[in-house]
Design a protein around this motif. Structure first.
Motif, PDB file in Angstrom:
ATOM      1  N   GLU A 160       0.685  -2.307  -0.717  1.00 48.16           N
ATOM      2  CA  GLU A 160       1.459  -1.063  -0.583  1.00 48.16           C
ATOM      3  C   GLU A 160       0.993  -0.203   0.598  1.00 48.16           C
ATOM      4  O   GLU A 160       1.629   0.805   0.912  1.00 48.16           O
ATOM      5  CB  GLU A 160       1.426  -0.236  -1.873  1.00 48.16           C
ATOM      6  CG  GLU A 160       0.048  -0.014  -2.435  1.00 48.16           C
ATOM      7  CD  GLU A 160      -0.298  -0.989  -3.542  1.00 48.16           C
ATOM      8  OE1 GLU A 160      -0.021  -2.211  -3.367  1.00 48.16           O
ATOM      9  OE2 GLU A 160      -0.867  -0.548  -4.566  1.00 48.16           O
ATOM     10  N   ASP A 161      -0.077  -0.608   1.255  1.00 40.45           N
ATOM     11  CA  ASP A 161      -0.498   0.083   2.481  1.00 40.45           C
ATOM     12  C   ASP A 161       0.258  -0.433   3.704  1.00 40.45           C
ATOM     13  O   ASP A 161       0.105   0.112   4.798  1.00 40.45           O
ATOM     14  CB  ASP A 161      -2.001  -0.095   2.711  1.00 40.45           C
ATOM     15  CG  ASP A 161      -2.847   0.560   1.640  1.00 40.45           C
ATOM     16  OD1 ASP A 161      -3.838  -0.059   1.207  1.00 40.45           O
ATOM     17  OD2 ASP A 161      -2.512   1.698   1.232  1.00 40.45           O
ATOM     18  N   THR A 162       1.037  -1.472   3.514  1.00 42.48           N
ATOM     19  CA  THR A 162       1.807  -2.030   4.621  1.00 42.48           C
ATOM     20  C   THR A 162       2.787  -0.995   5.160  1.00 42.48           C
ATOM     21  O   THR A 162       3.581  -0.424   4.409  1.00 42.48           O
ATOM     22  CB  THR A 162       2.577  -3.277   4.166  1.00 42.48           C
ATOM     23  OG1 THR A 162       1.637  -4.296   3.805  1.00 42.48           O
ATOM     24  CG2 THR A 162       3.489  -3.795   5.274  1.00 42.48           C
ATOM     25  N   ALA A 163       2.703  -0.747   6.460  1.00 46.60           N
ATOM     26  CA  ALA A 163       3.542   0.266   7.094  1.00 46.60           C
ATOM     27  C   ALA A 163       3.254   0.277   8.591  1.00 46.60           C
ATOM     28  O   ALA A 163       2.308  -0.369   9.055  1.00 46.60           O
ATOM     29  CB  ALA A 163       3.253   1.647   6.511  1.00 46.60           C
ATOM     30  N   VAL A 164       4.077   1.020   9.307  1.00 44.24           N
ATOM     31  CA  VAL A 164       3.753   1.350  10.690  1.00 44.24           C
ATOM     32  C   VAL A 164       2.931   2.640  10.643  1.00 44.24           C
ATOM     33  O   VAL A 164       3.365   3.625  10.030  1.00 44.24           O
ATOM     34  CB  VAL A 164       5.006   1.532  11.549  1.00 44.24           C
ATOM     35  CG1 VAL A 164       4.609   1.945  12.969  1.00 44.24           C
ATOM     36  CG2 VAL A 164       5.833   0.254  11.568  1.00 44.24           C
ATOM     37  N   TYR A 165       1.789   2.619  11.265  1.00 46.34           N
ATOM     38  CA  TYR A 165       0.897   3.765  11.282  1.00 46.34           C
ATOM     39  C   TYR A 165       1.023   4.480  12.630  1.00 46.34           C
ATOM     40  O   TYR A 165       0.900   3.852  13.683  1.00 46.34           O
ATOM     41  CB  TYR A 165      -0.546   3.322  11.039  1.00 46.34           C
ATOM     42  CG  TYR A 165      -0.810   2.978   9.596  1.00 46.34           C
ATOM     43  CD1 TYR A 165      -0.240   1.858   9.006  1.00 46.34           C
ATOM     44  CD2 TYR A 165      -1.606   3.796   8.793  1.00 46.34           C
ATOM     45  CE1 TYR A 165      -0.452   1.565   7.671  1.00 46.34           C
ATOM     46  CE2 TYR A 165      -1.839   3.503   7.464  1.00 46.34           C
ATOM     47  CZ  TYR A 165      -1.253   2.385   6.907  1.00 46.34           C
ATOM     48  OH  TYR A 165      -1.474   2.091   5.575  1.00 46.34           O
ATOM     49  N   GLN A 176      -5.625  -9.570   4.646  1.00 41.75           N
ATOM     50  CA  GLN A 176      -5.440  -9.939   3.246  1.00 41.75           C
ATOM     51  C   GLN A 176      -5.770  -8.752   2.345  1.00 41.75           C
ATOM     52  O   GLN A 176      -6.560  -7.876   2.721  1.00 41.75           O
ATOM     53  CB  GLN A 176      -6.325 -11.121   2.889  1.00 41.75           C
ATOM     54  CG  GLN A 176      -5.911 -12.416   3.559  1.00 41.75           C
ATOM     55  CD  GLN A 176      -6.710 -13.604   3.049  1.00 41.75           C
ATOM     56  OE1 GLN A 176      -7.771 -13.449   2.459  1.00 41.75           O
ATOM     57  NE2 GLN A 176      -6.192 -14.793   3.284  1.00 41.75           N
ATOM     58  N   PRO A 177      -5.184  -8.732   1.162  1.00 39.83           N
ATOM     59  CA  PRO A 177      -5.544  -7.662   0.205  1.00 39.83           C
ATOM     60  C   PRO A 177      -7.049  -7.622  -0.021  1.00 39.83           C
ATOM     61  O   PRO A 177      -7.698  -8.664  -0.150  1.00 39.83           O
ATOM     62  CB  PRO A 177      -4.793  -8.081  -1.063  1.00 39.83           C
ATOM     63  CG  PRO A 177      -3.616  -8.851  -0.559  1.00 39.83           C
ATOM     64  CD  PRO A 177      -4.122  -9.605   0.645  1.00 39.83           C
ATOM     65  N   ALA A 236       6.645   3.227   5.755  1.00 36.44           N
ATOM     66  CA  ALA A 236       7.011   1.904   5.257  1.00 36.44           C
ATOM     67  C   ALA A 236       8.536   1.764   5.313  1.00 36.44           C
ATOM     68  O   ALA A 236       9.250   2.772   5.312  1.00 36.44           O
ATOM     69  CB  ALA A 236       6.505   1.727   3.832  1.00 36.44           C
ATOM     70  N   PRO A 237       9.039   0.537   5.347  1.00 37.41           N
ATOM     71  CA  PRO A 237      10.492   0.329   5.405  1.00 37.41           C
ATOM     72  C   PRO A 237      11.212   1.040   4.264  1.00 37.41           C
ATOM     73  O   PRO A 237      10.818   0.917   3.100  1.00 37.41           O
ATOM     74  CB  PRO A 237      10.636  -1.188   5.284  1.00 37.41           C
ATOM     75  CG  PRO A 237       9.358  -1.727   5.809  1.00 37.41           C
ATOM     76  CD  PRO A 237       8.307  -0.735   5.394  1.00 37.41           C
ATOM     77  N   VAL A 284      -4.774   7.146  -0.786  1.00 41.04           N
ATOM     78  CA  VAL A 284      -5.764   6.357  -0.043  1.00 41.04           C
ATOM     79  C   VAL A 284      -7.173   6.916  -0.198  1.00 41.04           C
ATOM     80  O   VAL A 284      -8.124   6.354   0.351  1.00 41.04           O
ATOM     81  CB  VAL A 284      -5.401   6.270   1.447  1.00 41.04           C
ATOM     82  CG1 VAL A 284      -4.010   5.671   1.624  1.00 41.04           C
ATOM     83  CG2 VAL A 284      -5.502   7.622   2.134  1.00 41.04           C
ATOM     84  N   LYS A 285      -7.302   7.990  -0.945  1.00 44.78           N
ATOM     85  CA  LYS A 285      -8.618   8.620  -1.106  1.00 44.78           C
ATOM     86  C   LYS A 285      -9.593   7.634  -1.755  1.00 44.78           C
ATOM     87  O   LYS A 285      -9.250   6.923  -2.706  1.00 44.78           O
ATOM     88  CB  LYS A 285      -8.474   9.884  -1.960  1.00 44.78           C
ATOM     89  CG  LYS A 285      -9.591  10.887  -1.800  1.00 44.78           C
ATOM     90  CD  LYS A 285      -9.206  12.231  -2.404  1.00 44.78           C
ATOM     91  CE  LYS A 285      -8.174  12.947  -1.577  1.00 44.78           C
ATOM     92  NZ  LYS A 285      -7.861  14.300  -2.091  1.00 44.78           N
TER      93      LYS A 285
END
Length: 123
Positions: free
Chosen positions: A88-93, A13-14, A40-41, A63-64
């Protein structure tokens, strides 16, 4: 052969936290830098953070103050602690390592990538 194995992604969750781990294995002679990128997409892959063998870190402005990177040199492992996560941090890392290893009969320096781990920040 060198392998980078990632773990720790998931749904959060956020405002929540996650910790990603990446372990490098194989005939490794020296690791110069390990770090994390994300994609991210519909967007380009971008650097999140990296850390050198000397312990110097480089963290993206986006992200700092929320993310930190650390490493366990004895385990050839790098960690990404992610706090105060935002949608907005949603992504493949993806884990990345700049290292020197034995391959194809010679010692070579090259970039290696993990398979990626999904991080989804959503309520």
């Amino acid at each position: 052969q060198v392998q980078l194995v990632e773990s720790g992604g998931g749904l959060v969750q956020p405002g929540g936290s996650l910790r990603l781990s990446c372990a490098a294995s194989g005939s490794i002679f020296r690791i110069y830098t390990m770090g994390w990128y994300r994609q991210a997409p519909g967007k380009q892959r971008e650097l999140v953070a990296n850390i050198t063998s000397g312990g110097s870190t480089n963290i993206a402005d986006s992200v700092k103050g929320r993310f930190s990177i650390s490493r366990d040199a004895a385990k050839n492992t790098v960690y990404l602690q992610m706090n105060s996560l935002k949608p907005e941090d949603t992504a493949v890392y993806y884990c990345n390592a700049d290292l020197k290893a034995l391959g194809y009969g010679s010692i070579r320096r090259a970039d290696y990538w993990g398979q990626g781990t999904q991080v989804t920040v959503s309520s």
